[in-house]
Write a protein that holds these residues in place. Sequence first.
Motif, PDB file in Angstrom:
ATOM      1  N   GLU A  71      11.959  -3.762  24.145  1.00 44.75           N
ATOM      2  CA  GLU A  71      12.562  -5.174  23.211  1.00 44.75           C
ATOM      3  C   GLU A  71      11.617  -4.939  21.557  1.00 44.75           C
ATOM      4  OE1 GLU A  71      12.631  -8.552  20.516  1.00 44.75           O
ATOM      5  OE2 GLU A  71      10.742  -7.801  21.593  1.00 44.75           O
ATOM      6  N   LEU A  72      12.494  -5.107  20.811  1.00 41.07           N
ATOM      7  CA  LEU A  72      12.290  -4.084  19.211  1.00 41.07           C
ATOM      8  C   LEU A  72      11.383  -4.535  18.339  1.00 41.07           C
ATOM      9  CD1 LEU A  72      13.164  -1.873  17.203  1.00 41.07           C
ATOM     10  CD2 LEU A  72      15.017  -3.636  16.165  1.00 41.07           C
ATOM     11  N   GLN A  73      11.203  -6.191  19.134  1.00 40.96           N
ATOM     12  CA  GLN A  73      10.065  -6.593  17.918  1.00 40.96           C
ATOM     13  C   GLN A  73       8.737  -6.294  19.123  1.00 40.96           C
ATOM     14  OE1 GLN A  73      11.330 -10.627  16.219  1.00 40.96           O
ATOM     15  NE2 GLN A  73      12.254 -10.545  18.299  1.00 40.96           N
ATOM     16  N   ILE A  74       8.582  -6.280  20.467  1.00 39.40           N
ATOM     17  CA  ILE A  74       7.730  -6.078  20.493  1.00 39.40           C
ATOM     18  C   ILE A  74       7.130  -4.423  20.779  1.00 39.40           C
ATOM     19  CG2 ILE A  74       7.721  -5.212  23.331  1.00 39.40           C
ATOM     20  CD1 ILE A  74       5.671  -6.867  23.978  1.00 39.40           C
ATOM     21  N   GLY A  75       8.357  -4.163  21.144  1.00 40.26           N
ATOM     22  CA  GLY A  75       8.270  -2.090  20.163  1.00 40.26           C
ATOM     23  C   GLY A  75       7.499  -1.861  19.354  1.00 40.26           C
ATOM     24  N   THR A  76       8.213  -2.782  18.042  1.00 37.92           N
ATOM     25  CA  THR A  76       7.543  -2.485  17.062  1.00 37.92           C
ATOM     26  C   THR A  76       6.534  -2.942  16.529  1.00 37.92           C
ATOM     27  OG1 THR A  76      10.383  -1.573  16.388  1.00 37.92           O
ATOM     28  CG2 THR A  76       8.514  -2.066  14.660  1.00 37.92           C
ATOM     29  N   ASN A  77       5.805  -4.460  16.387  1.00 37.10           N
ATOM     30  CA  ASN A  77       5.114  -4.778  15.837  1.00 37.10           C
ATOM     31  C   ASN A  77       3.630  -4.900  16.747  1.00 37.10           C
ATOM     32  OD1 ASN A  77       7.473  -5.830  14.345  1.00 37.10           O
ATOM     33  ND2 ASN A  77       7.451  -8.288  15.275  1.00 37.10           N
ATOM     34  N   VAL A  78       3.811  -4.257  18.184  1.00 34.90           N
ATOM     35  CA  VAL A  78       2.791  -3.681  19.322  1.00 34.90           C
ATOM     36  C   VAL A  78       2.659  -2.652  18.937  1.00 34.90           C
ATOM     37  CG1 VAL A  78       2.051  -4.948  21.538  1.00 34.90           C
ATOM     38  CG2 VAL A  78       3.253  -6.609  19.832  1.00 34.90           C
ATOM     39  N   LEU A  79       3.527  -2.026  19.771  1.00 38.22           N
ATOM     40  CA  LEU A  79       3.623  -0.740  20.559  1.00 38.22           C
ATOM     41  C   LEU A  79       3.036   0.200  19.663  1.00 38.22           C
ATOM     42  CD1 LEU A  79       5.506  -1.040  23.676  1.00 38.22           C
ATOM     43  CD2 LEU A  79       3.522  -0.801  23.636  1.00 38.22           C
ATOM     44  N   GLY A  80       3.897   0.268  18.015  1.00 39.27           N
ATOM     45  CA  GLY A  80       3.615   1.080  17.597  1.00 39.27           C
ATOM     46  C   GLY A  80       2.556   1.291  16.562  1.00 39.27           C
ATOM     47  N   SER A  81       2.173  -0.073  16.116  1.00 38.66           N
ATOM     48  CA  SER A  81       0.834  -0.435  16.089  1.00 38.66           C
ATOM     49  C   SER A  81      -0.311  -0.326  16.618  1.00 38.66           C
ATOM     50  CB  SER A  81       1.458  -2.106  15.221  1.00 38.66           C
ATOM     51  OG  SER A  81       1.805  -2.042  14.473  1.00 38.66           O
ATOM     52  N   PHE A  82       0.024  -0.249  17.928  1.00 39.23           N
ATOM     53  CA  PHE A  82      -1.522  -0.099  18.859  1.00 39.23           C
ATOM     54  C   PHE A  82      -1.551   1.331  18.790  1.00 39.23           C
ATOM     55  CE2 PHE A  82      -2.806   1.404  22.900  1.00 39.23           C
ATOM     56  CZ  PHE A  82      -3.935   0.360  22.979  1.00 39.23           C
ATOM     57  N   LEU A  83      -0.145   1.688  19.033  1.00 40.81           N
ATOM     58  CA  LEU A  83      -0.313   3.866  18.981  1.00 40.81           C
ATOM     59  C   LEU A  83      -1.562   4.362  17.811  1.00 40.81           C
ATOM     60  CD1 LEU A  83      -0.467   6.012  20.377  1.00 40.81           C
ATOM     61  CD2 LEU A  83       2.129   5.841  19.599  1.00 40.81           C
ATOM     62  N   PHE A  84      -0.774   4.197  16.431  1.00 43.84           N
ATOM     63  CA  PHE A  84      -1.128   4.094  15.255  1.00 43.84           C
ATOM     64  C   PHE A  84      -2.635   3.536  14.922  1.00 43.84           C
ATOM     65  CE2 PHE A  84      -0.793   4.121  10.136  1.00 43.84           C
ATOM     66  CZ  PHE A  84      -1.610   5.276  10.440  1.00 43.84           C
ATOM     67  N   THR A  85      -3.308   2.769  15.682  1.00 43.75           N
ATOM     68  CA  THR A  85      -4.094   2.322  15.408  1.00 43.75           C
ATOM     69  C   THR A  85      -5.225   3.039  16.236  1.00 43.75           C
ATOM     70  OG1 THR A  85      -3.569  -0.236  14.715  1.00 43.75           O
ATOM     71  CG2 THR A  85      -6.242   0.462  15.086  1.00 43.75           C
ATOM     72  N   ARG A  86      -4.838   3.681  17.344  1.00 44.60           N
ATOM     73  CA  ARG A  86      -5.455   4.220  18.420  1.00 44.60           C
ATOM     74  C   ARG A  86      -5.824   6.149  17.931  1.00 44.60           C
ATOM     75  NH1 ARG A  86      -8.438   3.919  21.683  1.00 44.60           N
ATOM     76  NH2 ARG A  86      -8.409   4.234  23.613  1.00 44.60           N
TER      77      ARG A  86
END
Length: 323
Positions: free
Chosen positions: A129-144
């Motif tokens: 789902e685009l909002q969780i994919g962008t707001n959560v997963l993308g940001s989480f991976l970048f931070t890690r």
Amino acid sequence: MSQFSQLFPPCPKFTNNDIPDQSGKVFIVTGGASGVGFEVSRILYEKNASVYIAARSDAKIQKAIGEIKQLHPSSQGKLDALIIDLANLDTVKPAAENFLSRKQRLDVLFNNAGVMGTNPDQKSAQGYELQIGTNVLGSFLFTRLLEPILLDTASQIPPGGVRVVWVGSMLDIGTPKGGVVWDSQTDAPSVHSTMMANYMQSKAGITFLAHEYASRLGSKGVVSTSLHPGMMKTELQRNMPAPVSAMMGVVFKGPVYGAFTELYAGFSSEIQSEQNGCYIIPWGRLGSVPEHMASSMLSKEQGGTGLSTKFWDWCEMTTASYH
């Protein structure tokens, strides 16, 4: 804090005037080419910082860089582009590696970028789902992926100087019970039938990640906070119906106010190790999450549900192959 206090907050007590010279310090602002992110980038550059503006479009970043330099011609800072599409996990590692090849420190990561108002059937490049994919997963991976440089920087400067700022939302209205609704059949967050439920679930997830990140890295000198930036008219509402967007333009404040909230999270001395993992409200005040979410952020041994940790584990598993 009451909903009214968040909708109509008092005048900001922490502004650009409270930020000292940032010469030699390095920052990343995702979504930094427009809206609140642009204002954060602009103020940091005004203070002579080295700022990496992370966004999808190089043309848009270069336009923002040009505008910021015109506004602050005497700055001794530096502005650079970082191309990343948080809706496509394949772009995240190259962006992180690009940054790591150029810099040896990172003082604050502003996870500012996000999407809102997308239909439930709109998907990220990986099918989430685009909002969780962008707001959560993308940001989480970048931070890690940036975690090693955050830790290395934290080991060399006083505690609390290195921070990760996660931009959430006002959690008191429209947030699913517990923050995230778990689908036992897919063993993943549910996809709701309405845009707003999915959006608020993604922002609750961001709040969980800030809390979990603080618990994992707080002892190593990294401060992690989440925040409700405030009600503003920005590009975040670009997918909203025209009448709603027009009303927001009349009622809401300009994006610089949201920047004050984010900068408070990134710099305020009120946030010490005891406040690590805290939730911040407009325009830069310590707040608290709703009780139903507070329970999710406690382990079962602590009397909670452990959902926050479960959500972190899902993000870790989902993004593992993109490291």
